[in-house]
Design an enzyme around this catalytic site. Structure first.
Site, PDB file in Angstrom:
ATOM      1  N   GLU A  40       0.805  -1.227   0.000  1.00  0.00           N
ATOM      2  CA  GLU A  40       0.000   0.000   0.000  1.00  0.00           C
ATOM      3  C   GLU A  40       0.833   1.270   0.000  1.00  0.00           C
ATOM      4  O   GLU A  40       1.815   1.389   0.742  1.00  0.00           O
ATOM      5  CB  GLU A  40      -0.914  -0.003   1.218  1.00  0.00           C
ATOM      6  CG  GLU A  40      -1.924   1.137   1.220  1.00  0.00           C
ATOM      7  CD  GLU A  40      -3.078   0.853   2.143  1.00  0.00           C
ATOM      8  OE1 GLU A  40      -4.096   0.317   1.658  1.00  0.00           O
ATOM      9  OE2 GLU A  40      -2.961   1.137   3.349  1.00  0.00           O
ATOM     10  N   LYS A  42       0.616   4.708   1.225  1.00  0.00           N
ATOM     11  CA  LYS A  42      -0.164   5.383   2.267  1.00  0.00           C
ATOM     12  C   LYS A  42       0.732   6.431   2.921  1.00  0.00           C
ATOM     13  O   LYS A  42       1.658   6.102   3.652  1.00  0.00           O
ATOM     14  CB  LYS A  42      -0.632   4.349   3.298  1.00  0.00           C
ATOM     15  CG  LYS A  42      -1.348   4.893   4.514  1.00  0.00           C
ATOM     16  CD  LYS A  42      -1.692   3.738   5.437  1.00  0.00           C
ATOM     17  CE  LYS A  42      -2.359   4.206   6.713  1.00  0.00           C
ATOM     18  NZ  LYS A  42      -2.677   3.069   7.611  1.00  0.00           N
ATOM     19  N   LYS A 103      -8.409   2.719  -2.826  1.00  0.00           N
ATOM     20  CA  LYS A 103      -8.771   2.610  -1.410  1.00  0.00           C
ATOM     21  C   LYS A 103      -9.243   3.959  -0.895  1.00  0.00           C
ATOM     22  O   LYS A 103      -8.482   4.915  -0.830  1.00  0.00           O
ATOM     23  CB  LYS A 103      -7.596   2.103  -0.585  1.00  0.00           C
ATOM     24  CG  LYS A 103      -7.995   1.730   0.839  1.00  0.00           C
ATOM     25  CD  LYS A 103      -6.878   1.056   1.591  1.00  0.00           C
ATOM     26  CE  LYS A 103      -7.347   0.671   2.990  1.00  0.00           C
ATOM     27  NZ  LYS A 103      -6.229   0.153   3.811  1.00  0.00           N
ATOM     28  N   GLU A 152     -14.761  -5.100   2.645  1.00  0.00           N
ATOM     29  CA  GLU A 152     -14.089  -5.151   3.945  1.00  0.00           C
ATOM     30  C   GLU A 152     -15.093  -5.275   5.080  1.00  0.00           C
ATOM     31  O   GLU A 152     -16.039  -4.506   5.185  1.00  0.00           O
ATOM     32  CB  GLU A 152     -13.253  -3.887   4.130  1.00  0.00           C
ATOM     33  CG  GLU A 152     -12.600  -3.767   5.501  1.00  0.00           C
ATOM     34  CD  GLU A 152     -11.857  -2.462   5.643  1.00  0.00           C
ATOM     35  OE1 GLU A 152     -10.895  -2.252   4.878  1.00  0.00           O
ATOM     36  OE2 GLU A 152     -12.248  -1.644   6.500  1.00  0.00           O
ATOM     37  N   ASN A 172     -10.597  -6.607   8.121  1.00  0.00           N
ATOM     38  CA  ASN A 172      -9.735  -5.534   8.608  1.00  0.00           C
ATOM     39  C   ASN A 172      -9.365  -5.804  10.061  1.00  0.00           C
ATOM     40  O   ASN A 172     -10.240  -5.993  10.907  1.00  0.00           O
ATOM     41  CB  ASN A 172     -10.430  -4.179   8.489  1.00  0.00           C
ATOM     42  CG  ASN A 172      -9.470  -3.020   8.631  1.00  0.00           C
ATOM     43  OD1 ASN A 172      -8.330  -3.189   9.054  1.00  0.00           O
ATOM     44  ND2 ASN A 172      -9.934  -1.829   8.289  1.00  0.00           N
ATOM     45  N   GLU A 202      -6.240  -7.488   6.234  1.00  0.00           N
ATOM     46  CA  GLU A 202      -5.832  -6.094   6.061  1.00  0.00           C
ATOM     47  C   GLU A 202      -5.359  -5.480   7.379  1.00  0.00           C
ATOM     48  O   GLU A 202      -6.025  -5.631   8.401  1.00  0.00           O
ATOM     49  CB  GLU A 202      -7.012  -5.261   5.546  1.00  0.00           C
ATOM     50  CG  GLU A 202      -7.716  -5.809   4.319  1.00  0.00           C
ATOM     51  CD  GLU A 202      -9.000  -5.056   4.053  1.00  0.00           C
ATOM     52  OE1 GLU A 202      -9.035  -3.824   4.267  1.00  0.00           O
ATOM     53  OE2 GLU A 202      -9.989  -5.685   3.658  1.00  0.00           O
ATOM     54  N   SER A 203      -4.228  -4.820   7.330  1.00  0.00           N
ATOM     55  CA  SER A 203      -3.717  -3.974   8.419  1.00  0.00           C
ATOM     56  C   SER A 203      -3.032  -4.769   9.533  1.00  0.00           C
ATOM     57  O   SER A 203      -3.424  -5.893   9.852  1.00  0.00           O
ATOM     58  CB  SER A 203      -4.833  -3.113   9.044  1.00  0.00           C
ATOM     59  OG  SER A 203      -5.450  -2.310   8.070  1.00  0.00           O
TER      60      SER A 203
END
Length: 245
Positions: A40, A42, A103, A152, A172, A202-203
Site C-alpha cells: 500500500e 499510504k 482505497k 471489507e 480488517n 488487512e492492516s
C-alpha cells in the site's frame, strides 16, 4: 449520421469498452501469487499523522512492483490520508501494470466512476460505512463499470454482507472506530467466511511469519502499508519481507 461522425462514435464506443474491461484482475493476481502481498501507498494516517509526507506516487508503487508485490493499494482520501485520485494515474504513467486497488471510503457511485477514470482495477467497499442495500447497489455498479470489489468487514455482525458475493472478502484487523489493530481478528473470523473465496487480511501485518500463518487458515491476500511506508525505501523493505517468506 455522416461517415466521419459514425467513425468517431464507433471509436468512442471502443474507448468506453476499454475503460470497463482493460484492467488487470486483483482476484486472479492473488490466486496466482506465491506471496499475495498487496503493498500500500499510504502517506498519512488519521491516528498517527504523516507517515511519509514526501512519498512519491511515481516512485513507490513502481518500486513495489519491481520488488515482487502481487498488487498495489493506493489511498485516495485527501483530508485524512493525504492521498488523491491522481496518485493512481501517476503510478500507471510511471509503469505500474499490477492491479491497483482504489482505497477510499466509498459511499457514492460517483467515486466508482472516479476509480475507473484514474486507472484502478478494483475498489474497496467497507461494510461499516454502508447499509446492505447500498453495498449491493455499489457492487452491482462497480461490476457494470468493470471494477472488482474488495468488501471489507471487521466484526462478526458484519459478516452477513458476505452474502452479497463480492470478488474478494476482506477482514480488517484495525477497528475503524478506535483504530486499535489486532491481527487475531483475521484468525478469529477466517472460518466464518464462505469457503473457497479469496480472503484478504488487512492492516497490522509486520511479520512474514504471520503471513505464513494467515495463509495456512485460508487467506490469499495480505494488505500491508505502514510497515513498508515507514522504511527509508519502501520497495527495499518489501523485497526483504518477501525474501523472508
Amino acid at each position: 449520421m455522416s461517415d466521419i461522425l459514425h467513425d468517431i462514435v464507433a471509436h468512442k464506443r471502443l474507448e468506453m469498452e476499454a475503460l470497463r474491461s482493460d484492467k488487470p484482475s486483483l482476484r486472479q493476481a492473488l490466486l496466482a501469487s506465491d506471496t499475495g502481498i498487496i503493498a500500500e501507498f499510504k502517506r498519512k494516517s488519521p491516528s498517527k499523522g504523516w507517515i511519509k509526507e514526501d512519498g512519491r506516487a511515481d516512485e513507490i508503487p513502481l518500486a513495489y512492483q519491481k520488488a515482487g508485490a502481487a498488487a498495489v493499494s493506493i489511498l485516495t482520501d485527501s483530508h485524512y490520508f493525504g492521498g488523491c485520485d491522481n496518485f493512481i494515474r501517476t503510478a500507471r504513467e510511471s509503469g505500474v501494470t499490477l492491479p491497483i486497488l482504489y482505497k477510499n471510503f466509498v459511499i457514492d457511485e460517483l467515486q466508482l466512476m472516479q476509480a475507473v477514470l484514474c486507472g484502478a482495477s478494483a475498489v474497496l467497499l467497507i461494510a461499516a460505512c454502508l447499509t446492505r442495500q447500498k453495498c449491493r447497489e455499489l457492487i452491482g455498479k462497480a461490476h457494470d463499470l468493470g471494477l472488482e470489489v474488495l468488501l471489507e468487514m471487521h466484526a462478526e455482525e458484519e459478516l452477513d454482507y458476505a452474502e452479497l458475493e463480492p470478488d474478494l472478502y476482506g477482514i480488517n484487523n484495525r477497528n475503524l472506530g478506535s483504530f486499535v489493530t489486532n491481527v487475531e481478528n483475521s484468525f478469529r473470523l477466517a472460518e466464518l467466511l464462505p469457503k473457497d473465496v479469496v480472503k484478504v487480511s488487512e492492516s497490522g501485518i509486520s511479520n512474514p511469519a504471520v503471513v505464513r500463518e494467515l495463509r495456512a487458515v485460508g487467506y490469499r491476500g495480505f494488505l500491508i502499508g505502514e510497515n513498508f511506508m515507514r522504511a527509508a525505501s519502501p520497495g527495499d523493505s518489501l523485497r526483504q519481507f518477501i525474501a523472508q517468506l
